[in-house]
Scaffold this motif. Structure first.
Motif, mmCIF file in Angstrom:
data_model
loop_
_atom_site.group_PDB
_atom_site.id
_atom_site.type_symbol
_atom_site.label_atom_id
_atom_site.label_comp_id
_atom_site.label_asym_id
_atom_site.label_seq_id
_atom_site.Cartn_x
_atom_site.Cartn_y
_atom_site.Cartn_z
ATOM 1 N N GLU B 19 0.820 -1.217 0.000
ATOM 2 C CA GLU B 19 0.000 0.000 0.000
ATOM 3 C C GLU B 19 0.858 1.273 0.000
ATOM 4 O OE1 GLU B 19 -3.887 -1.955 2.236
ATOM 5 O OE2 GLU B 19 -2.455 -0.821 3.424
ATOM 6 N N GLU B 21 2.592 4.279 -1.404
ATOM 7 C CA GLU B 21 2.175 5.030 -2.590
ATOM 8 C C GLU B 21 3.167 6.109 -3.014
ATOM 9 O OE1 GLU B 21 -2.613 4.824 -2.675
ATOM 10 O OE2 GLU B 21 -1.744 6.006 -1.060
ATOM 11 N N ALA B 45 -0.905 11.027 -3.680
ATOM 12 C CA ALA B 45 -1.802 11.547 -2.644
ATOM 13 C C ALA B 45 -2.726 10.455 -2.133
ATOM 14 C CB ALA B 45 -2.628 12.699 -3.195
ATOM 15 N N THR B 46 -2.779 10.327 -0.829
ATOM 16 C CA THR B 46 -3.557 9.237 -0.227
ATOM 17 C C THR B 46 -5.037 9.349 -0.534
ATOM 18 O OG1 THR B 46 -2.018 9.577 1.577
ATOM 19 C CG2 THR B 46 -3.710 7.928 1.911
ATOM 20 N N GLU B 47 -5.548 10.571 -0.664
ATOM 21 C CA GLU B 47 -6.993 10.720 -0.876
ATOM 22 C C GLU B 47 -7.428 10.396 -2.298
ATOM 23 O OE1 GLU B 47 -9.766 13.056 0.607
ATOM 24 O OE2 GLU B 47 -8.908 13.369 2.586
ATOM 25 N N THR B 48 -6.485 10.100 -3.180
ATOM 26 C CA THR B 48 -6.877 9.720 -4.530
ATOM 27 C C THR B 48 -6.480 8.263 -4.758
ATOM 28 O OG1 THR B 48 -4.793 10.503 -5.498
ATOM 29 C CG2 THR B 48 -6.598 12.067 -5.369
ATOM 30 N N SER B 49 -7.107 7.614 -5.730
ATOM 31 C CA SER B 49 -6.767 6.203 -5.927
ATOM 32 C C SER B 49 -5.848 6.040 -7.132
ATOM 33 C CB SER B 49 -8.032 5.351 -6.072
ATOM 34 O OG SER B 49 -8.736 5.708 -7.204
ATOM 35 N N PHE B 50 -5.143 4.947 -7.167
ATOM 36 C CA PHE B 50 -4.138 4.668 -8.188
ATOM 37 C C PHE B 50 -3.084 5.776 -8.230
ATOM 38 C CE2 PHE B 50 -7.966 2.406 -9.531
ATOM 39 C CZ PHE B 50 -7.471 1.112 -9.634
ATOM 40 N N SER B 51 -2.859 6.405 -7.076
ATOM 41 C CA SER B 51 -1.877 7.493 -7.042
ATOM 42 C C SER B 51 -0.453 6.941 -6.938
ATOM 43 C CB SER B 51 -2.175 8.453 -5.899
ATOM 44 O OG SER B 51 -2.244 7.759 -4.685
#
Lengths: 281, 247
Positions: B19, B21, B45-51
């Protein structure tokens, strides 16, 4: 410093939403973009959108991270009980991953988007539904608050270091089962090691009185019900105050977590703020 | 010039290694004698996915000399769209992925070695000579870190502000100089430690392997100041250390 606990899968937080489903929720909103829309429909849309936003916030490449457990209780003709419809029916606090994977249905809706050339396009979007609008009977708000207190107390017992739970009460008026203020005070006195439980109230109304957002003075409010809900609300913690400011809302230094006669956009924005701590990772 | 290069990383406490990122490139080097050298660190950025994927694409492309952002955005979209996704993952993808990015190029000029750095967001570069911190880029003080930095987006229409905010810095190197490229949590800790105790350079120079880095992070994540804040915020950590052994 309170309200700084990290929200993580190992240390999740909880949100309890209380929805007034009494007979008067059939009446239309009196103000703003939603004027003419049934209050019950507007509130169901807002809560569904809140759940949707919360799910998306917790979505990562590998799936959903259980940063939150969420309960939605309705209060109206059938007393107080879980308001989820579909596979989650009858459940109280539900991990956000289960909410994500178990909507009652996914509707197709349209939203207007800027086409980048000065025009507006209609775009089809998926809109998951967990809550259906209901409106019948009285307003057992005191009992709803007591039920939320029970859920939050149990939660804190198991998660003493958590970011404090948030209770959001959405109503259009007065309790028919007593004075809600003492039980609201009991809820606000509950605390985790990171601070007191937050109780916010959204007062929606058929009146045409102008919207009031995050006031610090009850004299601005038009009636006793609104003033009561104002007094029942927690003061916004500093981190939320900053978020509200970032949203461009001008507020005083010590505002309450209370919105009066908010249109739907305000309702959604307010709920989102409550669920977007700056330390969410 | 002759260089020495090493890297270390650690996922956020409470997360699995997969995990993590952040990203960095190169992973390792094949020769220590180079005419030109490039390296980069990015923090998804943790708040976005596939970052994490976006961070990796940015770093790999920089080191490989690919400069078309449009191509990289296409690459990201192709990779994430190749699988069937549930409704929430689909909707999250619409906002794209975001990453902080810092990169460094060293190249041999006529009589010296020049360094050039670019940065967007809060991943940082530190230029060290002896025990002195010469440059801190693009953030100078630990109080300037916050939860909403300007980041590079995988969607072209979200990047106007970020591209305008890219910062550039360059200078000359001397033999023995060290460059550290780090993601935000350890950069934040480094600047604070440097400001409050003056020994941050020494402490990081003592980190010579992965085990040392893990030990340092564990200790600094666990220590709290008077306001209850951890000295090193709990987040993914990446450390890239490049030393100029000789010009």
């Amino acid at each position: 410093m309170p309200y700084t606990a990290e929200i993580s899968r190992a240390n999740p937080s909880c949100i309890v939403i209380l929805i007034d489903q009494s007979g008067s929720m059939e009446d239309p909103f009196g103000q703003g973009a939603a004027a003419g829309k049934r209050k019950a429909d507007g509130v169901a849309d807002a809560v569904n959108r809140l759940l949707q936003n919360l799910v998306i916030k917790c979505a990562k490449s590998e799936g959903i991270r259980d940063y939150y457990h969420v309960g939605v209780l309705g209060y109206g003709e059938r007393g107080v009980g879980p308001a989820f419809t579909g596979p989650l029916s009858g459940r109280e606090l539900v991990p956000i991953s289960e909410i994500a994977n178990n909507p009652a249905r996914v509707e197709q809706r349209t939203k207007k988007v800027d086409d980048g050339a000065g025009g507006i396009l209609e775009q089809k979007i998926k809109f998951p539904i967990w809550i259906d609008p209901l409106y019948k009977g009285g307003t057992p708000m005191c009992e709803a608050l007591r039920q939320s207190k029970r859920l939050v107390t149990e939660w804190i017992r198991k998660h003493i270091g958590c970011f404090p739970p948030i209770v959001i009460n959405i109503t259009d008026g007065e309790a028919t089962d007593g004075n809600a203020e003492p039980v609201a005070d009991e809820i606000k006195r509950l605390s985790s090691e990171d601070g007191n439980v937050l109780l916010f109230n959204l007062h929606i109304s058929s009146s045409n009185h102008a919207a009031v957002e995050f006031p610090d003075d009850q004299s601005l409010l038009p009636d006793d019900y609104a003033r009561l809900l104002f007094r029942m609300s927690s003061q916004l913690p500093d981190y939320m105050w900053s978020l509200v400011q970032e949203e461009g809302i001008i507020i005083s230094e010590h505002p309450k977590g209370f919105v009066f006669n908010a249109d739907l956009v305000s309702v959604i924005r307010f709920l989102s703020i409550g669920t977007r701590p700056s330390n969410l990772r | 010039m002759q260089i020495s290069y090493r890297t270390g990383w650690l996922q956020k406490n409470g997360c699995a290694p997969e995990e993590y990122e952040d990203s960095f490139a190169p992973g390792e080097i094949s020769t220590e004698n180079v005419q030109e050298f490039r390296c980069a660190v990015a923090d998804g950025a943790t708040e976005t996915s596939f970052s994490g994927l976006w961070a990796k694409i940015l770093c790999d492309a920089y080191v490989a000399g690919q400069t078309s952002l449009e191509e990289l955005q296409k690459q990201w979209l192709e990779q994430v769209s190749s699988q069937e996704l549930p409704w929430y993952a689909e909707q999250k993808l619409e906002s794209g992925a975001y990453a902080a990015f810092v990169c460094l190029t060293l190249y041999q000029a006529e009589k010296s070695v020049i360094w050039k750095a670019k940065a967007i967001g809060d991943s940082c570069l530190f230029h060290i000579r002896g025990d002195q911190l010469l440059k801190s880029f693009p953030i100078d003080t630990w109080q300037d870190f916050n939860n909403s930095p300007l980041l590079m987006a995988s969607r072209a229409d979200r990047n106007e502000e970020a591209l305008a905010g890219v910062k550039v810095l360059e200078g000359q190197c001397e033999g023995g100089d060290v460059f550290l490229l780090m993601s935000d949590a350890i950069s934040n800790w480094f600047l604070r430690r440097h400001h409050e105790h003056g020994d941050a350079v020494k402490l990081l120079e003592e980190v010579s392997n992965q085990e040392d880095l893990e030990k340092l992070c564990k200790q600094e994540r666990g220590q709290r100041d008077g306001d209850g804040r951890a000295f090193m915020p709990n987040d993914d950590v990446t450390l890239v250390r490049l030393a100029i052994v000789s010009l």
